[in-house]
Structure formats: C-alpha cells, structure tokens
Design an enzyme around this catalytic site. Structure first.
Site, PDB file in Angstrom:
ATOM      1  N   GLU A 172      19.165 -16.430  -7.317  1.00  0.00           N
ATOM      2  CA  GLU A 172      18.583 -15.148  -7.706  1.00  0.00           C
ATOM      3  C   GLU A 172      18.057 -15.209  -9.145  1.00  0.00           C
ATOM      4  O   GLU A 172      16.990 -14.679  -9.444  1.00  0.00           O
ATOM      5  CB  GLU A 172      19.637 -14.038  -7.539  1.00  0.00           C
ATOM      6  CG  GLU A 172      19.297 -12.694  -8.151  1.00  0.00           C
ATOM      7  CD  GLU A 172      18.073 -12.005  -7.532  1.00  0.00           C
ATOM      8  OE1 GLU A 172      17.518 -12.510  -6.537  1.00  0.00           O
ATOM      9  OE2 GLU A 172      17.665 -10.964  -8.076  1.00  0.00           O
ATOM     10  N   GLU A 189       9.283 -14.760 -10.490  1.00  0.00           N
ATOM     11  CA  GLU A 189       8.420 -13.606 -10.185  1.00  0.00           C
ATOM     12  C   GLU A 189       8.022 -12.841 -11.438  1.00  0.00           C
ATOM     13  O   GLU A 189       6.954 -12.247 -11.479  1.00  0.00           O
ATOM     14  CB  GLU A 189       9.039 -12.688  -9.129  1.00  0.00           C
ATOM     15  CG  GLU A 189      10.248 -11.928  -9.552  1.00  0.00           C
ATOM     16  CD  GLU A 189      10.802 -11.030  -8.443  1.00  0.00           C
ATOM     17  OE1 GLU A 189      10.025 -10.444  -7.689  1.00  0.00           O
ATOM     18  OE2 GLU A 189      12.037 -10.929  -8.347  1.00  0.00           O
ATOM     19  N   HIS A 204      22.782 -35.455  -5.934  1.00  0.00           N
ATOM     20  CA  HIS A 204      22.079 -35.909  -4.728  1.00  0.00           C
ATOM     21  C   HIS A 204      20.564 -35.836  -4.914  1.00  0.00           C
ATOM     22  O   HIS A 204      19.823 -35.859  -3.950  1.00  0.00           O
ATOM     23  CB  HIS A 204      22.539 -35.089  -3.522  1.00  0.00           C
ATOM     24  CG  HIS A 204      24.014 -35.206  -3.302  1.00  0.00           C
ATOM     25  ND1 HIS A 204      24.597 -36.299  -2.721  1.00  0.00           N
ATOM     26  CD2 HIS A 204      25.031 -34.382  -3.656  1.00  0.00           C
ATOM     27  CE1 HIS A 204      25.910 -36.146  -2.697  1.00  0.00           C
ATOM     28  NE2 HIS A 204      26.203 -34.980  -3.266  1.00  0.00           N
ATOM     29  N   CYS A 227       0.836  -1.188   0.000  1.00  0.00           N
ATOM     30  CA  CYS A 227       0.000   0.000   0.000  1.00  0.00           C
ATOM     31  C   CYS A 227       0.881   1.252   0.000  1.00  0.00           C
ATOM     32  O   CYS A 227       1.796   1.383   0.813  1.00  0.00           O
ATOM     33  CB  CYS A 227      -0.945   0.077   1.176  1.00  0.00           C
ATOM     34  SG  CYS A 227      -2.102  -1.278   1.265  1.00  0.00           S
ATOM     35  N   LYS A 281       6.132  -4.244  -3.806  1.00  0.00           N
ATOM     36  CA  LYS A 281       7.559  -3.993  -3.624  1.00  0.00           C
ATOM     37  C   LYS A 281       7.985  -4.088  -2.162  1.00  0.00           C
ATOM     38  O   LYS A 281       8.995  -4.666  -1.839  1.00  0.00           O
ATOM     39  CB  LYS A 281       7.886  -2.610  -4.176  1.00  0.00           C
ATOM     40  CG  LYS A 281       9.322  -2.221  -4.020  1.00  0.00           C
ATOM     41  CD  LYS A 281      10.046  -2.359  -5.319  1.00  0.00           C
ATOM     42  CE  LYS A 281      11.523  -2.226  -5.172  1.00  0.00           C
ATOM     43  NZ  LYS A 281      12.228  -3.322  -5.824  1.00  0.00           N
ATOM     44  N   TRP A 293      -2.396  -2.899  -1.858  1.00  0.00           N
ATOM     45  CA  TRP A 293      -2.043  -4.313  -1.985  1.00  0.00           C
ATOM     46  C   TRP A 293      -2.968  -5.016  -1.003  1.00  0.00           C
ATOM     47  O   TRP A 293      -2.844  -4.851   0.210  1.00  0.00           O
ATOM     48  CB  TRP A 293      -0.571  -4.521  -1.622  1.00  0.00           C
ATOM     49  CG  TRP A 293      -0.097  -5.913  -1.887  1.00  0.00           C
ATOM     50  CD1 TRP A 293       0.383  -6.406  -3.066  1.00  0.00           C
ATOM     51  CD2 TRP A 293      -0.036  -6.993  -0.947  1.00  0.00           C
ATOM     52  NE1 TRP A 293       0.718  -7.726  -2.915  1.00  0.00           N
ATOM     53  CE2 TRP A 293       0.477  -8.120  -1.639  1.00  0.00           C
ATOM     54  CE3 TRP A 293      -0.379  -7.145   0.395  1.00  0.00           C
ATOM     55  CZ2 TRP A 293       0.666  -9.355  -1.022  1.00  0.00           C
ATOM     56  CZ3 TRP A 293      -0.191  -8.371   0.997  1.00  0.00           C
ATOM     57  CH2 TRP A 293       0.330  -9.463   0.293  1.00  0.00           C
ATOM     58  N   ASN A 324      -2.565   1.784   5.543  1.00  0.00           N
ATOM     59  CA  ASN A 324      -1.621   0.748   5.134  1.00  0.00           C
ATOM     60  C   ASN A 324      -1.342  -0.092   6.367  1.00  0.00           C
ATOM     61  O   ASN A 324      -0.992   0.445   7.412  1.00  0.00           O
ATOM     62  CB  ASN A 324      -0.321   1.406   4.635  1.00  0.00           C
ATOM     63  CG  ASN A 324       0.805   0.407   4.454  1.00  0.00           C
ATOM     64  OD1 ASN A 324       0.557  -0.781   4.230  1.00  0.00           O
ATOM     65  ND2 ASN A 324       2.034   0.875   4.541  1.00  0.00           N
ATOM     66  N   GLY A 325      -1.512  -1.413   6.243  1.00  0.00           N
ATOM     67  CA  GLY A 325      -1.232  -2.280   7.387  1.00  0.00           C
ATOM     68  C   GLY A 325      -2.416  -3.177   7.683  1.00  0.00           C
ATOM     69  O   GLY A 325      -3.285  -3.391   6.831  1.00  0.00           O
ATOM     70  N   LYS A 371      14.164 -14.385 -10.080  1.00  0.00           N
ATOM     71  CA  LYS A 371      13.761 -13.365 -11.063  1.00  0.00           C
ATOM     72  C   LYS A 371      12.794 -13.975 -12.079  1.00  0.00           C
ATOM     73  O   LYS A 371      11.803 -13.361 -12.454  1.00  0.00           O
ATOM     74  CB  LYS A 371      14.988 -12.798 -11.806  1.00  0.00           C
ATOM     75  CG  LYS A 371      15.798 -11.802 -11.012  1.00  0.00           C
ATOM     76  CD  LYS A 371      15.151 -10.440 -10.966  1.00  0.00           C
ATOM     77  CE  LYS A 371      14.949  -9.818  -9.649  1.00  0.00           C
ATOM     78  NZ  LYS A 371      15.209 -10.216  -8.368  1.00  0.00           N
ATOM     79  N   ARG A 388       4.252  -0.143  -4.621  1.00  0.00           N
ATOM     80  CA  ARG A 388       3.943  -0.679  -3.296  1.00  0.00           C
ATOM     81  C   ARG A 388       2.690  -1.539  -3.301  1.00  0.00           C
ATOM     82  O   ARG A 388       2.429  -2.260  -2.333  1.00  0.00           O
ATOM     83  CB  ARG A 388       3.788   0.461  -2.289  1.00  0.00           C
ATOM     84  CG  ARG A 388       5.033   1.309  -2.156  1.00  0.00           C
ATOM     85  CD  ARG A 388       4.824   2.368  -1.123  1.00  0.00           C
ATOM     86  NE  ARG A 388       4.713   1.794   0.196  1.00  0.00           N
ATOM     87  CZ  ARG A 388       5.732   1.601   1.023  1.00  0.00           C
ATOM     88  NH1 ARG A 388       6.933   1.952   0.651  1.00  0.00           N
ATOM     89  NH2 ARG A 388       5.548   1.067   2.196  1.00  0.00           N
TER      90      ARG A 388
HETATM   91  C1  F6R Z   1      12.688  -9.885  -5.562  1.00  0.00           C
HETATM   92  C2  F6R Z   1      12.520  -8.871  -4.534  1.00  0.00           C
HETATM   93  C3  F6R Z   1      12.213  -9.311  -3.155  1.00  0.00           C
HETATM   94  C4  F6R Z   1      12.875  -8.389  -2.116  1.00  0.00           C
HETATM   95  C5  F6R Z   1      12.413  -8.785  -0.702  1.00  0.00           C
HETATM   96  C6  F6R Z   1      13.078  -7.935   0.358  1.00  0.00           C
HETATM   97  O1  F6R Z   1      13.021  -9.319  -6.790  1.00  0.00           O
HETATM   98  O2  F6R Z   1      12.595  -7.696  -4.798  1.00  0.00           O
HETATM   99  O3  F6R Z   1      12.557 -10.650  -2.950  1.00  0.00           O
HETATM  100  O4  F6R Z   1      14.258  -8.500  -2.237  1.00  0.00           O
HETATM  101  O5  F6R Z   1      11.021  -8.625  -0.605  1.00  0.00           O
HETATM  102  O6  F6R Z   1      12.775  -6.581   0.185  1.00  0.00           O
HETATM  103  P1  F6R Z   1      13.616  -5.474   0.938  1.00  0.00           P
HETATM  104  O7  F6R Z   1      14.991  -5.497   0.365  1.00  0.00           O
HETATM  105  O8  F6R Z   1      12.903  -4.184   0.665  1.00  0.00           O
HETATM  106  O9  F6R Z   1      13.613  -5.851   2.386  1.00  0.00           O
END
Ligand code: F6R
Length: 617
Positions: A486, A493, A509, A2, A612, A75, A102-103, A490, A27
C-alpha cells in the site's frame, strides 16, 4: 468514473449543479459541463480540464437563471479530453436535447452508422453523442419524452447512466441506469439526481438508489421510477448518514490531508455499536447470511481492487488466525476469468469503498451466479455492491473525496477485523475469552490512531527530504507486507515515481539486486514484544540491504530499542498487537506520499490519469 448531477426545483440550478460537480469531481476531472433550460431555452457550457475551467467559462459567458439542469464531470473513455468531447452532448438537428452519460455504450458503432446514414451531424468522437441523437430523433417521432427515452435506452448495450433534458419539456429530467451508479435525492418541491449521494447531500438526506435497468422521470414535485420495459417500480427510500461538511475541505490544504486526519473518527465510527465493552462483536448486518453456511464454510474468497485488496490481504491474516477458515484474496478483475472453484460452502467477501467498482461488481455477480453468498464491505450507502450483496458491513468513513484512498482503507481494515472476530465467535474456533480480549484490543485502536495522526510531522519531513527520489522500495513481513504494498501504491499514484512493495523474505530471491548506494527503502518492522515475533528476521533483512548501500527508513513500534541502530530514520507508532499494527503503520506512509507529491508540486487530490470510482472494466 464520470460524475453526474441533475436538478429540478426552485433553487438557482447552476449553483446546485456546480456544487454537486465540485463534490463529484473526484470521479473524473478530464472535462466538465452543464446544461440548463432558462428564458432563452437550452444553454450549455463545457470545457476540457478541471471544473475550474468550466467555472471560468461560465463567468466569461454567463448562463440564464434556470430551475432545471444537468451537469457532468468526465473521465475520458471514448475520445480525448477536449472541449468537444466534454459532456453534455446535444441531440438532433434542432439541438434542443442535452444528454450526459457515464459508462460505455458498446454498440455505439452500429448505432452511429445508422444515424450517419440518415445524415446526422456529430460534434464529438464520443459514444455518448449517439444516444443524444437517437433520443432527439425518437422524440421528434413520438412527441413524448419518456417514451422516446425508453425506446432508445432499450437499444443500448453496455454500461450507462444517462440523464437528458429537452427544451420543449422544461419541467422534467429523464434518467436511466444500467451497470453504472445513479441515486435520487428527494427534496421538498425539488428533486436531485447524482452518481452518488455526495452530489446532493448538502440539500437532502432522503435518497433512493435506482435499480438496474430502471428509468427515472424526475420533476420538482414527483419522482417516477419504471423498469426499462415500462413497469412501475416502488423504490425504497433510505436516509443518508453522511454529513455534508464531510464532503468539503474545511480549511485543510487538500482533501487527502483532511481524510488522513479523519482516520481516528473513521475507525471509531466503524467500530461504534459493534463491539460491546467486554469485547464481544455484534454485527447484526451479517444476520442476512445463513448460519449453516458460516458454520460449514470451506473457504472464503475476498475480491477487491487496489487499496481495498490490501485491506483484504490484512483481513486474510485475521480470519485465518481467529476463525480458522482458508482465505484467498483475489483481484476482482482476475477472479472470474480463471474459472475459480466456488462451492456452496464458499463465502465471497467483496471490499469496495465506492461500491461501484465495475471489476468488483462483475466478480461478485459471477460468484453469485455460481451459487456463492456475497458479503460486502462498503463505504457508500445505496451503492450497487451493497444492493446486490446478501449482507453488507458498512464502513463508516464518511465521503472520501481525494482519489487516493486513506480513511476508507483504515475503516476497511477495521471491518475486516470485526468480521474475523465474528466468524471466530460463531465457529468457536478460539476460546471465547481470547476472542473477547482481541475485541477489547481492537476498541483501543482509535486512540492509537489519534496518536499517530498527532505525530505525523517526521513522516512529512521525510516526504519533503525525498522529493527528488527516483525510486522508493517498501518491505514488510506478515501483516506488514500488504502495508508495504500500500505504501508503494500511494507513492506511485501520488508522486508518479517508481515504488515497489516486497515481502521482506523475498528479497534474497531477486529484488535485492535493485539495492544500490543511496536507495531509499521503507521497512515495516513488526513488534518485538510477541513470542513469535518476526522482528529479528526483519532486522536481518535490514542489515542485508544496508550492507548494499540502502538508506533505511523504519516504521517501528515505540520501545523497540534495537531498530534505531539499524536505520537512518525511524517513524514510531504506538504499541499494539502485531495483527492490528497495519491500521497504525499505514498512516505515516500516506503522509509520506502526500508530502513528497506536494513537494513536487503535484495535485494530491486528483492525480493524473486516475478517477476515484472505476465504473468501467
Ligand atoms: C488507491 C485507490 C484505489 C481503490 C480501488 C478500489 O488509492 O483508491 O486503488 O482502492 O480503485 O476502489 P473501491 O474501493 O471504490 O472499489
């Protein structure tokens, strides 16, 4: 989770709110809404879906000119992402009060029951609407908005940033913050509120981070901050160092494309002023930590989530190698639920781009309660994590808007190296000349990152070629292992396909059973130039999977003469010491995932179901 924006001042409020929401949309993008107070009183528009739907709604039903308002991008937590559940929510029978939140209000059920018993009518399934009705009711009883607001927020449990405007008080925005982010932007004859500074960075660089359990009374010409129990607070102002243009797409096809290209700058800015030309690291930020602690550290625990945790994994290799301190990397949400061992000689390092990830905040609070010192690696000034930690190393990646982290990651990896070198220097765990040589090598990384960025087309082409892949596997060893993880994250997601990262040595294994004819496997190949290189072992792993039908894409260092013979495709990265290679190797994987997702017609900046900044546990 949010995005929240508030404004009071002479500007066209709707433009300020929609501009702020555009920058905060990362967000949450399930729905969006605004309320303003104009000549016709309180007006609200809200719409499910992305911000563009709200913009279309306002175009169809224009709003009055106004100088005060609030806006929200959601969100969804309580209630599906519908028009009705979108914020703002109106309170009371007269519907003169508008609220955004938000929350999560944990005690909403009992509060709702109380209101229902009095005959309140609810228009949504959200927990937030409860707060709107309670404040409206309290305002009717007291006739004073700050008092009514304080009385109600004191009754709420959980996590919340709440903003409220009331038609009868058209010069004030009320705000409260508990366990959710809120910053104030200070202007001349105008003031702003936002979930983070991106909301108002276009208009002012002067900001205040609102503390835990504090209330803000925001007017055009004054800002008053109080605790929930009414004590005045003298807040500390800081200057935002983000550039407003950094939060706009600036001609790129997506924020992600722009942020991938921003990486040489993000790495260079994170190093700037922190290593002198002979390779000595100077991190004044860490001076907040007691030297005795650093000298006597018995372990270091890194807490983080998602991509930030992979930055932590890479930091672990560097810290253990250069500073000889045992490091464990813990997912923040697992950490505190298993009674971890924390001694007075434990340092907890929390890595977070946003500095608002609730899981990481709760992990660091827990660690502090148990007596540990906390060092944050954070990208967002004024973020809660930065405020609550004993010391902060800021990454200087600038605002990261695309939901998938790219430049924040390479900046976090860079900060991890700086920390590792600094700890090595302080503890003299390696000869000074060796550490300085490493520092000098680190200084060369921005130029190498630039070369990777300039040569991303082959990775993008492969992304397009594999657009119909059902599954992609990633393999790496040593520092290549978190890179593989990673790469898989990527792809999951962004492209919504099955992707998994494995330690290459683990293949035999179990995971090798996944390999069948045509299975794409991306392999991070270590540099062959070092005495203890793992390259031969990874080449053997490649042979094992190729024998079983895998299609191998190698990420390998220029000059590796062997790798081509064993791979269908090779994506080349510049030579560097192995330990620094993740900063380079991860970038083609970002480009691959972005392009594959784009080829599938998906939105790379706002992947489904994600937000985010994850500010709920
Ligand atoms: C993936 C991604 C998330 C963040 C995770 C932590 O691309 O962006 O996995 O890395 O949610 O977010 P922060 O760094 O804001 O704590």
């Amino acid at each position: 989770m949010c995005g929240i924006v508030g404004y009071v001042g002479p500007k066209a409020t709707l433009d300020v709110l929609l501009g702020g929401l555009r920058r905060l949309e990362y967000r949450g993008y399930d729905s969006a809404g605004v309320s303003v107070i104009g000549a016709h009183g309180l007006e609200t528009r809200k719409k499910a879906g992305k911000l563009d739907n709200l913009v279309a709604e306002i175009a169809a039903h224009p709003m009055s000119e106004s100088h005060i308002g609030i806006g929200h991008t959601r969100w969804a937590t309580h209630g599906a992402p519908t028009d009705g559940n979108a914020h703002p929510h109106l309170g009371g029978p007269t519907q003169k009060l508008s609220l955004i939140h938000n929350g999560i209000i944990e005690n909403f059920a009992e509060l709702k029951a109380e209101l229902l018993a009095e005959g309140a009518k609810f228009a949504s399934e959200t927990d937030s609407e409860v707060a709107a009705h309670l404040i409206a009711r309290e305002y009717e009883a007291t006739g004073d908005l700050p008092t009514a607001f304080a009385n109600v927020v004191n009754r709420l449990h959980g996590a919340f940033t709440i903003l409220v405007i009331h038609e009868d008080q058209p010069d004030v925005v009320m705000a409260a913050r508990r366990n959710a982010p809120l910053v104030i932007g200070l202007g001349e004859g105008e003031n702003f509120l936002g979930s983070d500074v991106a909301a108002f960075v276009e208009f002012t660089k002067r900001a205040i981070s609102v503390g835990q359990d504090q209330i803000v009374i925001l007017r055009a010409d004054s800002v008053e901050v109080r605790t929930f129990d009414g004590h005045p607070v003298t807040p500390e102002e800081f200057t935002v160092d983000w550039d407003a243009s950094a939060a706009s797409k600036g001609g790129w096809s997506s924020f992600m494309a722009k942020e991938i290209a921003d990486q040489p700058q993000a790495v260079a800015d994170t190093l700037m002023g922190r290593i002198d030309s002979d390779g000595l690291v100077r991190l004044t930020e860490v001076e907040g930590l007691d030297l005795g602690l650093v000298m006597n550290l018995d372990r270091l625990i890194i807490v983080a989530c998602g991509t930030a945790a992979y930055a932590g994994d890479i930091a672990k290799y560097a810290i253990e190698k250069w500073a000889r301190i045992p490091v464990s990397v813990e997912l923040s949400h697992e950490f505190r639920y298993r009674d971890p061992i924390i001694t007075p000689n434990t340092l907890v390092v929390a890595i977070s781009q946003s500095g608002e990830t609730m899981d990481t905040l709760m992990a660091t609070r827990y660690a502090k309660e148990k007596g540990a010192k906390v060092l944050a690696i954070c990208n967002t000034q004024g973020a809660t994590l930065a405020r609550e930690s004993d010391a902060v190393i800021y990454t200087h990646a600038g605002p990261e808007v695309a939901v998938a982290s790219t430049k924040a990651l390479t900046a976090q990896i860079t900060a991890g190296y700086l920390l590792a070198l600094l700890l090595g220097q302080m503890r003299q765990s390696l000869p000074a000349a060796e550490l300085m040589a490493l520092g000098q090598e680190l200084l060369k990384m921005p130029a190498r990152v630039t070369r990777v960025i300039e040569e991303l087309e082959p990775a993008k082409e492969l992304g397009r070629e594999f657009a119909n892949a059902k599954s992609v596997l990633f393999l790496g060893r040593n520092v290549g292992f978190p890179v593989a993880m990673e790469g898989a994250l990527k792809l999951k997601e962004l492209a919504y396909i099955h992707a998994e990262g494995f330690a290459a040595g683990e293949l035999k294994h179990g995971p090798i059973a996944l390999i069948e004819e045509g299975q794409p496997v991306i392999v991070i190949v270590p540099s062959p130039r070092e005495a203890d290189s793992l390259q031969p072992k990874v080449i053997s792993n490649i042979q094992e999977i190729r024998a079983r039908g895998a299609k191998v894409i190698a990420i390998a260092e220029e000059g590796d003469t062997q790798v081509e013979a064993y791979s269908e495709h090779v994506l080349w990265i510049p030579q560097s010491q192995s330990i620094f290679s993740p900063i380079l190797a991860v970038i083609p994987l970002q480009a691959f995932a972005m392009e594959l997702s784009t080829a599938k017609g998906l939105d790379v900046d706002q992947p489904r179901n994600l937000a985010k900044s994850v500010t709920v546990e």
